[in-house]
Scaffold this active site. Structure first.
Site: not given
Length: 527
Positions: A282, A347, A397
């Site tokens: 990430e 995301k 994440c």
């Protein structure tokens, strides 16, 4: 206020329950401790009123979450604009909020007047219902669900492909309730003025043994079934890069070139093993992709030089056509072997107060804990990226901790789950291990291999049975390469129905609680 000796003992068991449950998530790997924690809490509340049970449960949960999430203090102090005392106060607030669920659990199990033997069902039903609520309320924070404590025991977690991590939590709590009945009988204890008799103790032990036999038997069957399947027809060789970039340097423009040099060097070295895909963590690219043309060109040229596809985490932006403003995204770019961008995943589930501020319009005075990360927007759900013979479901994440998000990716056609993350925030604490344990469950639940690339660790490869086939140490500069087998399109029971068990537990708990409240109201009126 002076406590009676009996209440002092109850408080001791409640505090012990919080400590023992926290130990189950420590990096020492003492997951078996979780089998005893709910039972210890039951001992603490076995002879108190519903109101007192709530307070005792609140205390147990508060102790548990303080110990479980202690790493938030150094994270917020070191990387956010918060003093040690303010960081500790924020931890206290979060621990108190999460402890409310434990308090409600303690209140609920004492409210409904079940016979002791039925605690083996009632306890896990209440526990799972509240874990499910914790997954969604106020954007959700399903960190440290009881089932995650078992990630080191592959035989015991195979049932997650039927009922998810919630099913394993159900198993843990049912076992704990069974042990509680046995020990209460040994010491002539009572549950809400009902003596725990020999029949209840024997039934508790039989149910506990039956659960271990059924769950363990299913686990051994599923593990042997996978091992007997032999080598899959197609495999994808993947290299993950763990560059181990210090968080305080990551967004310093003076270090960007050095960071890119490190990633390029590790990637070119990994390319010698002939991977079909190279994965960076990430925000491995510490600038907005395409905004810095020269540095973006370096990344694209590296993929062309490797002659391998690259999946790289990088922030992205899009300009709004109506207002000309910018939407910022925490993204993963897929770059092909010719240095062309073939796709991007943004995301979807952002970290509140980390990547955005909830209710910002009404709370303009509240800022993000980590201001350097930008104020991101959510991406479009269900977007897959394709590399070679695999369709990848990328989870960035925090997203990997939400079971339903991974299940949705697999229903959309993902053959492999790829988790890219930056856990440098957490330092050398238990947090990277806690985070990694959740990725293990996403593999089992969906019967998909999980590839994980983390900036400072833990990076690794998890097979569809939840077995960790390779992993890195925390704060290690390394690359890992391994063959993974893309799934052949089959979607399992849990993936199709991820809300079945927790939804049933929630409905059952609500019905019985309403019945208990109604009965209590009638009793008070009659008296």
């Amino acid at each position: 206020m002076k406590l009676s000796p009996e209440k002092s003992v109850s408080l001791f068991f409640c505090i012990a329950a919080g400590v023992v449950l926290a130990c189950a998530f420590d990096k020492t790997g003492a997951g078996f401790a979780a089998w005893f924690a709910p039972g210890l809490l039951l001992v603490g509340i076995c002879r108190v009123s519903g109101r007192t049970a709530f307070l005792f449960g609140l205390l147990a949960g508060f102790v548990h979450y303080l110990l479980l999430l202690y790493w938030l203090v150094p994270t917020m102090h070191r990387y956010g604009p918060m003093s040690v005392w303010l960081s500790f106060f924020a931890l206290l607030l979060l621990a108190f909020y999460l402890a409310l669920y434990t308090g409600v659990f303690a209140w609920a199990v004492t409210l409904v007047p079940v016979r002791p033997v039925f605690l083996v069902v009632w306890v896990p039903v209440c526990w799972v219902a509240l874990e499910y609520a914790k997954t969604f309320l106020f954007t959700g924070f399903p960190w440290g669900l009881a089932g995650y404590s078992q990630y080191r025991y592959p035989v015991l977690i195979q049932s997650a492909d039927l009922f998810g991590v919630y099913g394993v939590s159900f198993f843990v709590c049912a076992v704990s309730a069974g042990l509680f009945l046995f020990f209460m009988h040994l010491f002539h204890g009572r549950w809400q003025n009902r003596l725990v008799g020999q029949g209840a103790a024997v039934a508790g032990l039989l149910i506990t043994a039956g659960l271990f036999f059924a769950n363990g038997g299913y686990g051994m069957f599923r593990l042997s079934e996978q091992d007997a399947a032999g080598k899959p027809s197609s495999q994808l060789r993947v290299s993950v890069i763990q560059a181990n970039i210090e968080q305080s340097l990551k967004w310093d423009d003076a270090y960007v070139e050095a960071i890119l040099d490190k990633y390029i060097r590790l990637s070119l070295s990994a390319a010698e093993k002939q991977p079909d895909l190279v994965v960076w963590p990430e925000t491995a690219v510490p600038f907005y992709f395409f905004n810095d043309a020269k540095r973006t060109r370096r990344v694209l040229d590296m993929a062309e030089r490797m002659k391998k596809p690259l999946l790289a985490g990088a922030p992205a932006y899009e300009r709004r056509e109506d207002s000309g403003g910018l939407d910022l995204f925490n993204s993963a770019y897929l770059i092909d072997h010719r240095g062309r961008v073939k796709g991007r995943y943004d995301k979807v589930h952002l970290v509140p107060f980390g990547e955005y501020v909830p209710l910002k319009k009404w709370l303009p005075f509240v800022g993000k804990i980590v201001p350097e990360t930008g104020d991101f927007s959510s991406g479009r759900p269900g977007r897959l990226l394709s590399a070679g013979n695999a369709d990848m479901g990328v989870q960035i994440c925090y997203e990997i901790i939400f079971p339903h998000l991974s299940a949705a990716m697999v229903r959309a056609g993902a053959d492999i789950l790829v988790n890219i993350t930056n856990d440098a925030w957490f330092g050398n604490t238990s947090a990277p291990f806690q985070h990694f344990s959740m990725a293990v469950f996403r593999a089992v639940e969906n019967r998909r291999p999980v590839v994980r690339a983390a900036n400072t660790g833990i990076s690794g490869f998890i097979d569809p049975a939840g077995r960790i086939r390779a992993s890195s140490a925390v704060f290690q500069t390394t690359s890992l390469t391994r063959d993974v087998a893309p799934a052949e399109g089959k979607v399992g029971f849990y993936t199709r129905y991820p809300h079945l068990l927790p939804g049933f537990c929630s409905a059952a708990a609500l019905v019985f609680l309403l019945a208990g409240l109604r009965k209590g109201l009638r009793t008070r009126r009659a008296s």
